[in-house]
Scaffold this active site. Sequence first.
Site, PDB file in Angstrom:
ATOM      1  CD  GLU A 113      -2.937  -1.131   2.337  1.00  0.00           C
ATOM      2  OE1 GLU A 113      -4.087  -1.516   2.143  1.00  0.00           O
ATOM      3  OE2 GLU A 113      -2.507  -0.819   3.455  1.00  0.00           O
ATOM      4  CG  HIS A 239      -8.922   5.744   2.107  1.00  0.00           C
ATOM      5  ND1 HIS A 239      -8.919   5.563   0.743  1.00  0.00           N
ATOM      6  CD2 HIS A 239      -8.290   4.670   2.632  1.00  0.00           C
ATOM      7  CE1 HIS A 239      -8.305   4.416   0.461  1.00  0.00           C
ATOM      8  NE2 HIS A 239      -7.911   3.855   1.585  1.00  0.00           N
ATOM      9  NE  ARG A 285      -4.328   5.690   3.481  1.00  0.00           N
ATOM     10  CZ  ARG A 285      -4.843   4.659   4.128  1.00  0.00           C
ATOM     11  NH1 ARG A 285      -5.583   4.859   5.197  1.00  0.00           N
ATOM     12  NH2 ARG A 285      -4.633   3.434   3.722  1.00  0.00           N
ATOM     13  CG  HIS A 346      -9.827   6.018   6.182  1.00  0.00           C
ATOM     14  ND1 HIS A 346     -10.780   5.052   5.921  1.00  0.00           N
ATOM     15  CD2 HIS A 346      -8.655   5.354   6.341  1.00  0.00           C
ATOM     16  CE1 HIS A 346     -10.198   3.850   5.915  1.00  0.00           C
ATOM     17  NE2 HIS A 346      -8.910   4.007   6.187  1.00  0.00           N
ATOM     18  NE  ARG A 381      -4.469   4.878   9.673  1.00  0.00           N
ATOM     19  CZ  ARG A 381      -5.001   3.909   8.927  1.00  0.00           C
ATOM     20  NH1 ARG A 381      -4.641   2.654   9.097  1.00  0.00           N
ATOM     21  NH2 ARG A 381      -5.910   4.193   8.022  1.00  0.00           N
TER      22      ARG A 381
HETATM   23  P1  FAD Z   1     -13.520  -0.202  16.219  1.00  0.00           P
HETATM   24  O1  FAD Z   1     -13.184  -1.418  15.476  1.00  0.00           O
HETATM   25  O2  FAD Z   1     -14.078   0.922  15.439  1.00  0.00           O
HETATM   26  O3  FAD Z   1     -14.572  -0.581  17.349  1.00  0.00           O
HETATM   27  C1  FAD Z   1     -15.218   0.431  18.076  1.00  0.00           C
HETATM   28  C2  FAD Z   1     -16.197  -0.200  19.036  1.00  0.00           C
HETATM   29  O4  FAD Z   1     -16.558   0.746  20.020  1.00  0.00           O
HETATM   30  C3  FAD Z   1     -17.503  -0.681  18.434  1.00  0.00           C
HETATM   31  O5  FAD Z   1     -17.850  -1.905  19.017  1.00  0.00           O
HETATM   32  C4  FAD Z   1     -18.509   0.375  18.873  1.00  0.00           C
HETATM   33  O6  FAD Z   1     -19.834  -0.093  18.998  1.00  0.00           O
HETATM   34  C5  FAD Z   1     -17.945   0.689  20.238  1.00  0.00           C
HETATM   35  N1  FAD Z   1     -18.365   1.964  20.801  1.00  0.00           N
HETATM   36  C6  FAD Z   1     -18.103   3.204  20.341  1.00  0.00           C
HETATM   37  N2  FAD Z   1     -18.669   4.111  21.153  1.00  0.00           N
HETATM   38  C7  FAD Z   1     -19.292   3.431  22.140  1.00  0.00           C
HETATM   39  C8  FAD Z   1     -20.071   3.795  23.253  1.00  0.00           C
HETATM   40  N3  FAD Z   1     -20.350   5.072  23.555  1.00  0.00           N
HETATM   41  N4  FAD Z   1     -20.577   2.822  24.047  1.00  0.00           N
HETATM   42  C9  FAD Z   1     -20.352   1.511  23.771  1.00  0.00           C
HETATM   43  N5  FAD Z   1     -19.612   1.111  22.724  1.00  0.00           N
HETATM   44  C10 FAD Z   1     -19.093   2.063  21.915  1.00  0.00           C
HETATM   45  N6  FAD Z   1      -6.794  -0.139   9.250  1.00  0.00           N
HETATM   46  C11 FAD Z   1      -5.796  -0.973   8.907  1.00  0.00           C
HETATM   47  O7  FAD Z   1      -4.812  -1.127   9.657  1.00  0.00           O
HETATM   48  N7  FAD Z   1      -5.860  -1.679   7.751  1.00  0.00           N
HETATM   49  C12 FAD Z   1      -6.912  -1.570   6.887  1.00  0.00           C
HETATM   50  O8  FAD Z   1      -6.953  -2.229   5.870  1.00  0.00           O
HETATM   51  C13 FAD Z   1      -7.957  -0.678   7.210  1.00  0.00           C
HETATM   52  N8  FAD Z   1      -9.013  -0.506   6.383  1.00  0.00           N
HETATM   53  C14 FAD Z   1     -10.059   0.258   6.800  1.00  0.00           C
HETATM   54  C15 FAD Z   1     -11.190   0.340   5.992  1.00  0.00           C
HETATM   55  C16 FAD Z   1     -12.301   1.039   6.421  1.00  0.00           C
HETATM   56  C17 FAD Z   1     -13.530   1.122   5.553  1.00  0.00           C
HETATM   57  C18 FAD Z   1     -12.279   1.697   7.682  1.00  0.00           C
HETATM   58  C19 FAD Z   1     -13.473   2.446   8.174  1.00  0.00           C
HETATM   59  C20 FAD Z   1     -11.147   1.651   8.464  1.00  0.00           C
HETATM   60  C21 FAD Z   1     -10.023   0.929   8.021  1.00  0.00           C
HETATM   61  N9  FAD Z   1      -8.880   0.847   8.812  1.00  0.00           N
HETATM   62  C22 FAD Z   1      -7.870   0.014   8.439  1.00  0.00           C
HETATM   63  C23 FAD Z   1      -8.836   1.464  10.134  1.00  0.00           C
HETATM   64  C24 FAD Z   1      -9.132   0.380  11.191  1.00  0.00           C
HETATM   65  O9  FAD Z   1     -10.160  -0.447  10.713  1.00  0.00           O
HETATM   66  C25 FAD Z   1      -9.550   0.992  12.500  1.00  0.00           C
HETATM   67  O10 FAD Z   1      -8.650   1.986  12.883  1.00  0.00           O
HETATM   68  C26 FAD Z   1      -9.577  -0.066  13.602  1.00  0.00           C
HETATM   69  O11 FAD Z   1     -10.346  -1.154  13.185  1.00  0.00           O
HETATM   70  C27 FAD Z   1     -10.145   0.519  14.878  1.00  0.00           C
HETATM   71  O12 FAD Z   1     -10.303  -0.526  15.793  1.00  0.00           O
HETATM   72  P2  FAD Z   1     -10.802  -0.218  17.250  1.00  0.00           P
HETATM   73  O13 FAD Z   1     -10.821  -1.517  17.959  1.00  0.00           O
HETATM   74  O14 FAD Z   1     -10.020   0.881  17.821  1.00  0.00           O
HETATM   75  O15 FAD Z   1     -12.290   0.341  17.053  1.00  0.00           O
HETATM   76  C1  SIN Z   2      -7.281   0.499   2.634  1.00  0.00           C
HETATM   77  O1  SIN Z   2      -7.514  -0.684   2.511  1.00  0.00           O
HETATM   78  O2  SIN Z   2      -7.014   1.267   1.713  1.00  0.00           O
HETATM   79  C2  SIN Z   2      -7.330   1.076   4.009  1.00  0.00           C
HETATM   80  C3  SIN Z   2      -6.078   0.768   4.693  1.00  0.00           C
HETATM   81  C4  SIN Z   2      -5.974   1.551   5.953  1.00  0.00           C
HETATM   82  O3  SIN Z   2      -6.823   2.381   6.260  1.00  0.00           O
HETATM   83  O4  SIN Z   2      -4.981   1.322   6.656  1.00  0.00           O
END
Ligand code: FAD
Ligand code: SIN
Length: 543
Positions: A113, A239, A285, A346, A381
């Site tokens: 990437e 993004h 990006r 993003h 990032r």
């Molecule tokens: P999340 O996975 O977002 O989980 C948040 C949780 O908190 C959820 O369960 C939600 O319900 C809960 N929550 C929030 N507020 C409350 C509240 N008030 N009360 C109770 N529960 C609450 N990163 C990469 O490294 N590689 C990738 O390929 C990549 N692709 C991505 C593609 C997309 C479309 C997106 C949106 C993001 C991508 N990212 C990627 C970023 C990555 O997915 C996120 O940064 C990461 O998954 C965040 O994980 P987390 O556990 O911190 O939070």
């Molecule tokens: C992507 O798949 O382009 C997202 C990767 C990322 O957010 O790290």
Amino acid sequence: MSTTTDFLVIGSGIAGLTFALDIAKHGTVTVLSKRAPDETNTRYAQGGIATVMAEDDSVEAHKQDTLVAGAGLCHEIVVDICCTDGPQRLRELMERGASFDRHEDGSLSLTREGGHSARRIVHAADATGHEVQRALLEAAKKHANIELLENHTAIDLIMQTSFGEPDHCVGAYVLDEQSSTAEKHVVHAFLARATILATGGAGKVYLYTSNPDVATGDGVAMAYRAGAEIGNMEFYQFHPTCLYHPRAKSFLITEALRGEGAILRLSDGTAFMERHDERKDLAPRDIVARAIDYEMKRTGHDSVHLDITHKPADFVIQRFPTIYEKCKGWGLNITNELIPVVPAAHYMCGGVTTDLTGKTSIPGLSAIGECAFTGLHGANRLASNSLLEGLVFGHRAAGRLQEEITSLRSGPWPDVQEWVTGGAVASDEAVVVAHNWDELRRTMWNYVGIIRTNSRLQRATRRISLLQEEIREYYWKHMVTRDLLELRNIATVAELIVSCAGARKESRGLHRTLDYPDASDGMKADTIVKRGVAAHLRSSPLN
Ligand code: FAD
Ligand code: SIN
């Protein structure tokens, strides 16, 4: 009535569940999620997890790429920890049941990437997050010490006071939508020996985002209200390539497409990235998003196009099955048509400041994953470093708390006030909330987006403050609903982004302002903000 648990984890994504699974043998764990436990940013991750798994790659190279993307603001020790520990955390994730693409000889298939100097992204086709979420959730459901509560929205942290000052987090007030009715909402006080924010990002603060609806920055807003230190909120990552289609809401076109050779083109077919960066389509990006923004403004077009039609159709369908199928459903065949794309909000690089083990500035409160500001990402990032951060810091926070839990358990449970509803009534004006959502997100998109200026930030400040006044008034008069709580939180996050952006009088990484077009050595520091303390720059102790 209050409920007690050793560890209250607010969030069921990669960070929250990694923590829960690591800590569960040391105590009881309650994991909350606002909607279904698999409705997270994690679940929608496409590209993969960046970590060094190939013999011809090196931890040193991964560190360098992360530091270059971070534009001088990464905390080097955190970069070192994440890049070094990544391979082991990935192996543990696989032991928990996650399965990633492999070559015929059994070795992991690695993609590339933007900003990465090598192929080092471990992936499950183009639906890596789905696989990670599935595996972690299945493992958590099987664990006797882990309780998963869905449709439970944390409203605010419960703070214990000493000498009249709130100084220690002892849990959270939580709206239980499962038991609530239109006439009566049910709010529980959850008391915990340790409270862990794992609430993910805040993409919904902007009009266009790749994030699902749960991403409203609740953890940052709750921590800020409780008096925690928040950092680097001006660095919101856009993004470059989200699908531009009237029927597609928040659909990402992974950067891995460009990693596999896709080219960004204008509508007349001209490839334009070479005009903006020598790394062309594989530049980091922030550069690609700004280039697209520039070209869209220059040409007056609503989108640019991503072209992977020169690759064999079989390869595209096999490597990107989710994107192929989704786009087909919207009438677009990506094997022989260009994909219209636009940048969208993003990833939140800032968040609740933590130490190397997820400890925040408030005793009793930890933060992990996207809601935390560890210093890994600096001003921008590197792609696929956030799932990695969730794994590494989920594990490190569990490591610290397993040491501390015995002494944390020695005190009595505090006597806390039940949630008081007062004279709040059910709202008959949902339209007001909907209107405020829209106005806030548009304000952020128009004034605090990819390119900023002092006057745009001032305009945003005035509008956000007016909206916050209305939201506050509405909040105290009406019964809390998730919608209203989220609106209050995105307004707080918007305020924090704008105030941090105002304090950074330079252009660096994701923060670009026409008033200060260059980076300044004097500003090589983090932006720190706290309730009652204006945003200011502070050199990182970890650099
Ligand atoms: P999340 O996975 O977002 O989980 C948040 C949780 O908190 C959820 O369960 C939600 O319900 C809960 N929550 C929030 N507020 C409350 C509240 N008030 N009360 C109770 N529960 C609450 N990163 C990469 O490294 N590689 C990738 O390929 C990549 N692709 C991505 C593609 C997309 C479309 C997106 C949106 C993001 C991508 N990212 C990627 C970023 C990555 O997915 C996120 O940064 C990461 O998954 C965040 O994980 P987390 O556990 O911190 O939070
Ligand atoms: C992507 O798949 O382009 C997202 C990767 C990322 O957010 O790290």
